[in-house]
Design a protein around this motif. Structure first.
Motif, PDB file in Angstrom:
ATOM      1  N   GLU A   1       0.947   4.048  -2.979  1.00 58.11           N
ATOM      2  CA  GLU A   1       0.585   5.580  -2.810  1.00 58.11           C
ATOM      3  C   GLU A   1       2.010   6.248  -3.105  1.00 58.11           C
ATOM      4  O   GLU A   1       1.836   7.379  -3.661  1.00 58.11           O
ATOM      5  CB  GLU A   1       0.466   5.857  -1.051  1.00 58.11           C
ATOM      6  N   GLU A   2       3.316   5.952  -2.921  1.00 49.46           N
ATOM      7  CA  GLU A   2       4.328   6.645  -3.410  1.00 49.46           C
ATOM      8  C   GLU A   2       4.346   6.948  -4.675  1.00 49.46           C
ATOM      9  O   GLU A   2       4.766   7.855  -5.351  1.00 49.46           O
ATOM     10  CB  GLU A   2       5.575   5.904  -2.765  1.00 49.46           C
TER      11      GLU A   2
ATOM     12  N   ARG B   1      -6.971   1.884  -6.847  1.00 52.80           N
ATOM     13  CA  ARG B   1      -5.991   1.375  -5.608  1.00 52.80           C
ATOM     14  C   ARG B   1      -5.944  -0.167  -5.451  1.00 52.80           C
ATOM     15  O   ARG B   1      -4.971  -0.701  -5.252  1.00 52.80           O
ATOM     16  CB  ARG B   1      -6.534   1.944  -4.374  1.00 52.80           C
TER      17      ARG B   1
ATOM     18  N   LEU C   1       1.718   6.843  -6.748  1.00 53.54           N
ATOM     19  CA  LEU C   1       0.806   7.778  -7.095  1.00 53.54           C
ATOM     20  C   LEU C   1       1.231   9.267  -6.927  1.00 53.54           C
ATOM     21  O   LEU C   1       0.594   9.995  -7.522  1.00 53.54           O
ATOM     22  CB  LEU C   1      -0.653   7.410  -6.245  1.00 53.54           C
ATOM     23  N   ARG C   2       2.110   9.310  -5.745  1.00 56.01           N
ATOM     24  CA  ARG C   2       2.536  10.522  -5.513  1.00 56.01           C
ATOM     25  C   ARG C   2       3.446  11.148  -6.487  1.00 56.01           C
ATOM     26  O   ARG C   2       3.326  12.313  -7.138  1.00 56.01           O
ATOM     27  CB  ARG C   2       3.145  10.373  -4.149  1.00 56.01           C
TER      28      ARG C   2
ATOM     29  N   PRO D   1      -0.901  12.609   2.682  1.00 53.34           N
ATOM     30  CA  PRO D   1      -1.471  11.804   1.803  1.00 53.34           C
ATOM     31  C   PRO D   1      -1.468  12.500   0.453  1.00 53.34           C
ATOM     32  O   PRO D   1      -1.444  13.649   0.126  1.00 53.34           O
ATOM     33  CB  PRO D   1      -3.145  12.052   2.109  1.00 53.34           C
ATOM     34  N   ASN D   2      -1.261  11.816  -0.813  1.00 46.84           N
ATOM     35  CA  ASN D   2      -1.030  12.519  -2.060  1.00 46.84           C
ATOM     36  C   ASN D   2      -2.390  12.957  -2.437  1.00 46.84           C
ATOM     37  O   ASN D   2      -3.433  12.602  -1.985  1.00 46.84           O
ATOM     38  CB  ASN D   2      -0.574  11.377  -2.952  1.00 46.84           C
TER      39      ASN D   2
ATOM     40  N   GLU E   1       0.888  -1.112   0.119  1.00 49.04           N
ATOM     41  CA  GLU E   1      -0.069  -0.038   0.062  1.00 49.04           C
ATOM     42  C   GLU E   1       0.753   1.157   0.163  1.00 49.04           C
ATOM     43  O   GLU E   1       0.489   2.272  -0.773  1.00 49.04           O
ATOM     44  CB  GLU E   1      -1.002  -0.046   1.328  1.00 49.04           C
ATOM     45  N   ARG E   2       1.934   1.202   0.957  1.00 47.53           N
ATOM     46  CA  ARG E   2       2.791   2.396   0.915  1.00 47.53           C
ATOM     47  C   ARG E   2       3.476   2.664  -0.309  1.00 47.53           C
ATOM     48  O   ARG E   2       3.647   3.782  -1.064  1.00 47.53           O
ATOM     49  CB  ARG E   2       3.740   2.324   1.972  1.00 47.53           C
TER      50      ARG E   2
ATOM     51  N   ASN F   1       1.843  17.309  -5.080  1.00 39.45           N
ATOM     52  CA  ASN F   1       2.249  16.154  -4.473  1.00 39.45           C
ATOM     53  C   ASN F   1       4.024  16.120  -4.380  1.00 39.45           C
ATOM     54  O   ASN F   1       4.617  15.262  -3.732  1.00 39.45           O
ATOM     55  CB  ASN F   1       2.263  14.810  -5.307  1.00 39.45           C
TER      56      ASN F   1
ATOM     57  N   ASN G   1      -2.713  -2.318  -6.103  1.00 42.16           N
ATOM     58  CA  ASN G   1      -2.514  -3.079  -5.121  1.00 42.16           C
ATOM     59  C   ASN G   1      -2.238  -4.474  -5.589  1.00 42.16           C
ATOM     60  O   ASN G   1      -1.470  -5.354  -4.766  1.00 42.16           O
ATOM     61  CB  ASN G   1      -3.014  -2.965  -3.736  1.00 42.16           C
TER      62      ASN G   1
END
Length: 414
Positions: free
Chosen positions: A294-295, A373, A297-298, A355-356, A290-291, A335, A377
């Motif tokens: 998200e990174e 997401r 996506l950022r 959060p992004n 998940e991290r 971001n 994932n």
């Protein structure tokens, strides 16, 4: 001053000159965003004739600020605003957009979103996990033995369009046609689009709408357990969606449901491979995965800009806006705000900061975020687990589709 030769920043007047179609820019926009953060986070973009915001707090705030909205003609006339009449050659596109969730404000937006939202909440989307895994594995089975593939055409293009089509109730074999319509359709959002781009978008909007109209008629006669049937037969406060609302909503869900995720799968695989970091660490468990997602996506978001109309006089960061003015927020730049993210241009999968904003915020927060997401994932760790030794075979080329950000192709070997 910026050291980038294609970027001119006048810090005193907050004016910026930058060609959005210059490959030096769209191939690596993050360098420009870093320069803007350093010199001029709020700026007037000369070529776009509009104010832009890149600061995280400004972008996050504007996305939630009810003084700004996606619509303006619900509270003012074209004459009042000096807005030209709609072009005849994009009338089918305009008709398809007329009831789009992306373009409406309350109360219409609230009614449409309420009817659709139930299908996209996390607990419903989570049920699709086995289907996504099965599809991803089946696609990898098709090219694993070859030792090489072009990832977009054999994998990234297929998964999101297949899943959103299944969800809505569109036959899977329509996938390639949906992709073509969608690529033409989003051409309307590119910087400096041509007349040919506009005509292609209009033609595809007409064909897309005609197809959806036929599917609606079929579902009225033969209801099924799918989102299209749900939208046809569900009411909100005694009201059902009209035919035009059904068409607009179905088109926006199909487009938004896969276009950005296709880009993000390609962008994510590229940034992960180019980082040289251990993928077994990145995907060691669900939390780490998940991290990592998200990174990605950022740092390499698929959609860079959201626009709003000013609905009432407002002042943001010392800039005064009148009713009818347009403002833009660069989500991908927010971001990278160095006041929120340490060493923002570096891909750090273990990052745990703000959060992004890649899915937006406020009432227009991306309705498909839970699905996107979930797909990322599942398919990213699966791809790296199934294909050990995965590496990039040729320099990836970024598509000229700014303000989207995605690859033309991604050639991989293992």
């Amino acid at each position: 001053m910026s050291t980038l030769t294609f970027l001119t920043i006048d810090r005193a007047s907050r004016r910026v000159s930058l060609d959005g179609r210059d490959p030096s820019f769209y191939s690596d926009p993050n360098r420009v965003y870093a320069a803007l953060h350093a010199e001029c986070p709020t700026f007037y973009w000369e070529q776009q004739k509009q104010w832009f915001f890149t600061g995280y707090d400004h972008v996050n705030g504007l996305l939630r600020d009810r003084r700004f909205g996606r619509q303006i003609l619900h509270i003012a006339t074209r004459e009042e605003l000096g807005m030209p009449e709609p072009a005849a050659h994009t009338r089918h596109f305009d008709a398809a957009e007329a009831h789009s969730l992306l373009e409406l404000e309350p109360p219409e937006h609230t009614r449409l979103r309420t009817l659709v939202n139930r299908a996209f909440v996390s607990r419903h989307v989570e049920k699709m996990k086995p289907e996504i895994e099965e599809l991803a594995n089946r696609l990898i089975d098709g090219f694993e033995k070859d030792g090489r593939t072009e990832l977009l055409s054999t994998f990234a293009d297929i998964i999101p369009v297949t899943m959103i089509a299944r969800m809505i109730g569109i036959p899977e074999e329509m996938g390639p046609q949906l992709l073509k319509w969608s690529h033409d359709y989003v051409g309307m959002y590119m910087f400096k689009r041509s007349r040919a781009d506009e005509e292609a978008a209009d033609r595809s909007a007409r064909e897309f709408a005609d197809y959806v109209r036929g599917m609606i008629a079929e579902r009225r006669a033969n209801p099924r357990d799918d989102l299209l049937t749900h939208m046809i037969h569900t009411e909100h406060k005694g009201q059902f969606l009209t035919e035009d609302e059904l068409i607009s909503t179905t088109i926006v869900l199909l487009n938004a449901g896969h276009e950005a995720t296709v880009h993000q799968i390609g962008n994510s695989v590229r940034i992960i491979l180019e980082s040289g970091l251990s993928t077994s660490e990145m995907f060691r468990d669900e939390a780490a995965t998940e991290r990592t997602v998200e990174e990605t996506l950022r740092i390499c978001a698929p959609v860079h800009i959201f626009q709003r109309y000013c609905l009432e006089p407002a002042e943001i960061d010392g800039i005064r806006f009148a009713r009818g003015d347009k403002v833009s927020m660069i989500l991908a730049a927010a971001n990278l705000d160095p006041t929120k993210f340490d060493d923002p241009l570096t891909f750090r999968p273990e990052r745990n900061e703000a959060p992004n904003l890649s899915f937006g915020a406020g009432i227009h927060f991306c309705i498909g975020a839970p699905l996107a997401r979930l797909e990322l994932n599942i398919v990213l760790p699966l791809l790296f687990r199934r294909l050990p030794g995965l590496r990039i075979a040729a320099q990836p080329k970024v598509k000229d589709v700014y303000h989207f950000h995605g690859l033309e192709r991604l050639d991989l070997v293992w």
